[in-house]
Design a protein around this motif. Structure first.
Motif, PDB file in Angstrom:
ATOM      1  N   GLU A 386      -1.253  12.236  79.280  1.00 46.54           N
ATOM      2  CA  GLU A 386      -1.697  13.348  78.438  1.00 46.54           C
ATOM      3  C   GLU A 386      -1.358  13.141  76.967  1.00 46.54           C
ATOM      4  OE1 GLU A 386       2.322  14.153  80.202  1.00 46.54           O
ATOM      5  OE2 GLU A 386       0.374  13.467  80.943  1.00 46.54           O
ATOM      6  N   ASP A 387      -0.431  12.218  76.675  1.00 44.01           N
ATOM      7  CA  ASP A 387      -0.095  11.918  75.286  1.00 44.01           C
ATOM      8  C   ASP A 387      -1.015  10.864  74.682  1.00 44.01           C
ATOM      9  OD1 ASP A 387       0.745   9.767  76.778  1.00 44.01           O
ATOM     10  OD2 ASP A 387       2.803   9.738  76.012  1.00 44.01           O
ATOM     11  N   GLY A 388      -1.983  10.366  75.470  1.00 48.09           N
ATOM     12  CA  GLY A 388      -2.922   9.375  74.971  1.00 48.09           C
ATOM     13  C   GLY A 388      -2.404   7.948  75.016  1.00 48.09           C
ATOM     14  N   ALA A 389      -1.204   7.741  75.554  1.00 46.56           N
ATOM     15  CA  ALA A 389      -0.609   6.403  75.591  1.00 46.56           C
ATOM     16  C   ALA A 389      -0.726   5.791  76.982  1.00 46.56           C
ATOM     17  CB  ALA A 389       0.866   6.475  75.185  1.00 46.56           C
ATOM     18  N   VAL A 390      -0.756   4.455  77.025  1.00 51.84           N
ATOM     19  CA  VAL A 390      -0.798   3.718  78.290  1.00 51.84           C
ATOM     20  C   VAL A 390       0.576   3.783  78.944  1.00 51.84           C
ATOM     21  CG1 VAL A 390      -1.172   1.486  79.371  1.00 51.84           C
ATOM     22  CG2 VAL A 390      -2.583   2.172  77.421  1.00 51.84           C
ATOM     23  N   PHE A 391       0.630   4.191  80.220  1.00 48.22           N
ATOM     24  CA  PHE A 391       1.910   4.207  80.921  1.00 48.22           C
ATOM     25  C   PHE A 391       1.943   3.246  82.102  1.00 48.22           C
ATOM     26  CE2 PHE A 391      -0.478   7.664  82.993  1.00 48.22           C
ATOM     27  CZ  PHE A 391      -0.290   7.378  84.344  1.00 48.22           C
ATOM     28  N   ASP A 392       0.799   2.665  82.472  1.00 53.25           N
ATOM     29  CA  ASP A 392       0.764   1.662  83.531  1.00 53.25           C
ATOM     30  C   ASP A 392      -0.514   0.858  83.366  1.00 53.25           C
ATOM     31  OD1 ASP A 392       1.682   0.319  85.882  1.00 53.25           O
ATOM     32  OD2 ASP A 392       0.203   1.452  87.057  1.00 53.25           O
TER      33      ASP A 392
END
Length: 398
Positions: A386-392
């Motif tokens: 939801e923050d727009g960043a890649v997490f995986d």
């Protein structure tokens, strides 16, 4: 007895003031009403005799190398048409059938080409929009995937905005397009409106979810989309298509649950033949119910019947990636007999808890969408929060 009152000129003056006030209130009310109604998929023109307006703005579907469909709904029956061309001057026109629900197929198009189009009824009904036809197998494509989104929540709008920023060429929807019952009236506020910035230019390819089939065995879903019908039953409940270097296969997992319109055997027989005939470097299968899951929510674990019935076909055909939803969280499984599985059910609905299991490579309960990039030699998948960043992320190579 003396009667007091106002002079006729004063009465006329006050009547004029009153009339102006009423007009202002009506216009203000109409303006406010138009905004409110538009957010629910309607137009104030519904109440203006003889006026045709858009109820659902135009959106593209089933975009191939040489064709595309344009769909839209009007507030009243009309003989609307689509003008289109490779410049904003348009130049070509195709008429559709009269009615409120419109679908016009554009044919003889050029591959990987930007087209301009506009829907009309005795004049333009909307702005000029664009779409791009599908590229050849040698191209590199960008696309997105999400599931379990359609409840008009802030989360749905948030993830829709993230998708829009990634500029995908197509979007895969992993099921539960519209909550709670998949009724036609729910599509306006829970599908068309949240994705209005995408639909006019980017085709969505959905798979049926359990909530999508609760009304008339999914008929509102079938009405909303124009999808391939390349199976013996010529149904849009399951289908396949090629786009760039990827062969995509959409399956109806609800045949194992609430959808009794067709047999699971018919889908299996078609799936085997379809995978035998594919001619693209990559194969991605997408469906709603996951065969494997570590979710602790209302649907714990994976679907045993799908695991027994379809997973052996995926493995035998060397399918590269299987995308599913249903579980409102995110999980990437360790490859199982050469097949990668990702559950992405965080498109906007309330989240479910999850606890990583022995098959998990990454598992988390959070809103998410997938951004994918495919070339003939590489397939990359990024999970976006939801923050727009890649997490995986994962990267498959040929």
């Amino acid at each position: 007895m003396k009667i007091t009152g106002h002079k006729p000129s004063e009465i006329r003056k006050w009547l004029t003031y009153a009339l102006v006030g009423i007009v202002v209130l009506v216009l203000a009310g109409a303006s406010i009403g138009a905004v409110i109604l538009k957010r629910h998929g309607y137009s104030i023109a519904d109440y203006l005799p003889g006026t045709v307006a858009l109820q659902v703005p135009p959106y593209v579907q089933n975009v191939t190398r040489n064709s595309a469909s344009v769909l839209w709904n009007t507030t009243k029956p009309s003989d609307t048409s689509v003008s289109y061309g490779i410049t904003s001057d348009l130049g070509n026109t195709v008429s559709g059938q009269s009615g409120r629900r419109h679908e016009v197929k554009l044919t003889d198009l050029k591959a990987d080409t930007l087209y301009y189009y506009q829907v009309q009824d005795k004049g333009p009904l909307d702005d000029i929009h664009t779409f791009r036809t599908a590229p050849d197998a040698e191209a590199t494509i960008r696309f997105a995937a999400l599931g379990d989104s359609g409840d008009a929540s802030d989360g749905q709008y948030q993830m829709a905005a993230i998708i829009a920023k990634s500029l995908p060429q197509l979007v895969l929807h992993l099921g539960d397009v519209v909550y709670k019952t998949g009724a036609e009236r729910q599509y306006d506020s829970r599908f068309y409106l949240p994705y209005e910035g995408l639909l006019s230019s980017i085709p969505f390819y959905p798979s049926l979810g359990n909530h999508d089939v609760r009304t008339d065995d999914g008929q509102p879903y079938l009405n909303a989309f124009d999808l391939p019908t390349n199976n013996p039953q010529q149904t849009e409940r399951y289908y396949s298509f090629d786009y760039g270097p990827v062969h995509f296969v959409a399956l109806d997992s609800e045949l194992y649950a609430g959808d009794h319109s067709l047999s699971t055997q018919a889908q299996k027989d078609w799936l085997k033949k379809d995978l035998d005939q594919r001619q693209r470097p990559w194969t991605i299968v997408f469906l709603h119910r996951p065969p494997f899951s570590s979710s602790l929510g209302p649907h714990p674990g994976g679907d045993a019947r799908i695991r027994q019935d379809l997973v052996p076909i995926f493995e035998r055909a060397n399918v590269d990636l299987v995308l599913t939803g249903h579980q409102h969280n995110y999980e990437r499984l360790k490859p199982i007999n050469g097949v990668s599985y990702i559950v992405s059910g965080g498109g906007g609905a309330d989240l479910y808890p999850i606890e990583p299991g022995k098959r998990s490579a990454y598992a988390v309960s959070r809103l998410n969408v997938l951004e994918l990039k495919a070339s003939p030699h590489e397939l990359k998948v990024d999970a976006i929060g939801e923050d727009g960043a890649v997490f995986d992320s994962i990267r498959l190579t040929r």
